[in-house]
Motif scaffolding. Structure first.
Motif, PDB file in Angstrom:
ATOM      1  N   MET A   1      -6.410   3.482  12.718  1.00  0.00           N
ATOM      2  CA  MET A   1      -5.844   4.620  11.983  1.00  0.00           C
ATOM      3  C   MET A   1      -4.319   4.599  12.011  1.00  0.00           C
ATOM      4  N   GLN A   2      -3.741   4.233  13.133  1.00  0.00           N
ATOM      5  CA  GLN A   2      -2.278   4.195  13.214  1.00  0.00           C
ATOM      6  C   GLN A   2      -1.710   3.160  12.251  1.00  0.00           C
ATOM      7  N   CYS A   3      -2.342   1.993  12.194  1.00  0.00           N
ATOM      8  CA  CYS A   3      -1.897   0.949  11.256  1.00  0.00           C
ATOM      9  C   CYS A   3      -2.007   1.445   9.815  1.00  0.00           C
ATOM     10  N   MET A   4      -3.126   2.100   9.494  1.00  0.00           N
ATOM     11  CA  MET A   4      -3.334   2.579   8.125  1.00  0.00           C
ATOM     12  C   MET A   4      -2.385   3.722   7.793  1.00  0.00           C
ATOM     13  N   ARG A   5      -2.155   4.608   8.744  1.00  0.00           N
ATOM     14  CA  ARG A   5      -1.250   5.746   8.515  1.00  0.00           C
ATOM     15  C   ARG A   5       0.159   5.233   8.196  1.00  0.00           C
ATOM     16  N   LEU A   6       0.644   4.286   8.989  1.00  0.00           N
ATOM     17  CA  LEU A   6       1.979   3.726   8.758  1.00  0.00           C
ATOM     18  C   LEU A   6       2.040   2.977   7.428  1.00  0.00           C
ATOM     19  N   ALA A   7       0.989   2.237   7.115  1.00  0.00           N
ATOM     20  CA  ALA A   7       0.945   1.515   5.835  1.00  0.00           C
ATOM     21  C   ALA A   7       0.981   2.495   4.662  1.00  0.00           C
ATOM     22  N   MET A   8       0.248   3.597   4.786  1.00  0.00           N
ATOM     23  CA  MET A   8       0.250   4.595   3.704  1.00  0.00           C
ATOM     24  C   MET A   8       1.620   5.237   3.558  1.00  0.00           C
ATOM     25  N   GLU A   9       2.283   5.523   4.685  1.00  0.00           N
ATOM     26  CA  GLU A   9       3.621   6.124   4.620  1.00  0.00           C
ATOM     27  C   GLU A   9       4.582   5.215   3.878  1.00  0.00           C
ATOM     28  N   GLU A  10       4.400   3.906   4.009  1.00  0.00           N
ATOM     29  CA  GLU A  10       5.290   2.948   3.358  1.00  0.00           C
ATOM     30  C   GLU A  10       4.958   2.716   1.894  1.00  0.00           C
ATOM     31  N   THR A  11       3.703   2.955   1.491  1.00  0.00           N
ATOM     32  CA  THR A  11       3.295   2.520   0.149  1.00  0.00           C
ATOM     33  C   THR A  11       2.848   3.651  -0.769  1.00  0.00           C
ATOM     34  N   ILE A  12       2.563   4.845  -0.239  1.00  0.00           N
ATOM     35  CA  ILE A  12       2.062   5.948  -1.073  1.00  0.00           C
ATOM     36  C   ILE A  12       3.041   7.116  -0.999  1.00  0.00           C
ATOM     37  N   GLU A  13       3.677   7.400  -2.124  1.00  0.00           N
ATOM     38  CA  GLU A  13       4.680   8.472  -2.147  1.00  0.00           C
ATOM     39  C   GLU A  13       4.045   9.863  -2.128  1.00  0.00           C
ATOM     40  N   ASP A  14       2.884  10.008  -2.731  1.00  0.00           N
ATOM     41  CA  ASP A  14       2.215  11.300  -2.874  1.00  0.00           C
ATOM     42  C   ASP A  14       1.643  11.744  -1.514  1.00  0.00           C
ATOM     43  N   SER A  15       2.314  12.726  -0.880  1.00  0.00           N
ATOM     44  CA  SER A  15       1.908  13.141   0.471  1.00  0.00           C
ATOM     45  C   SER A  15       0.529  13.796   0.471  1.00  0.00           C
TER      46      SER A  15
END
Length: 150
Positions: free
Chosen positions: A107-121
């Motif tokens: 989950m931590q890896c995915m959360r960080l990846a999403m923060e870097e690639t998905i602008e829509d919070s």
């Protein structure tokens, strides 16, 4: 009846009349970027070593499989099922010890990846909740006896 359980479906979140998560994220290319960043994080975070060691040295095939799975899971084309059949996520992960620490590292890896690639919070938040349900569903190790259950 363990075998009858299926993973929480992402497409059931929200109403069918709204855009799919696949449409909201922007299709195949952003999902591919997300998967690249996810595995970059898995390679670099010390706390992810436990799950990185369960993967092959060469992640090329693993990345393609995750991209295809996420496309379908988010409501896009069903190429994953066409090629690989039903995801059967619990069964496919039974050969690996997946405990809460492994789930949390994933989950931590995915959360960080999403923060870097998905602008829509808002989209990030919905995906994070759905990812957690699925990651927790895959967990196949009970916590050790010294963990406190409230």
């Amino acid at each position: 009846m363990e075998a009858a359980r299926t993973a929480p479906a992402l497409v059931s979140i929200g109403s069918a009349s709204r855009q799919t998560h696949f449409e909201r994220i922007g299709g195949v290319e952003p999902i591919t970027r997300l998967v690249e960043r996810f595995y970059d994080r898995m390679d670099s975070l010390p706390e992810a070593q436990v799950i990185r060691s369960l993967h092959p040295a060469d992640l090329t095939h693993v990345k393609l499989v995750l991209v295809a799975f996420l496309i379908e899971w988010m409501g896009g084309p069903k190429d994953y099922s066409a090629q690989r059949g039903h995801p059967r996520l619990r069964m496919r992960h039974m050969g690996f010890p997946v405990d809460a620490a492994a789930r949390d590292a994933w989950m931590q890896c995915m959360r960080l990846a999403m923060e870097e690639t998905i602008e829509d919070s808002g989209l990030r938040q919905q995906l994070e909740q759905a990812f957690f349900k699925t990651a927790d569903f895959i967990r196949n190790q009970q916590e050790s006896h010294h963990d406190h259950h409230r």
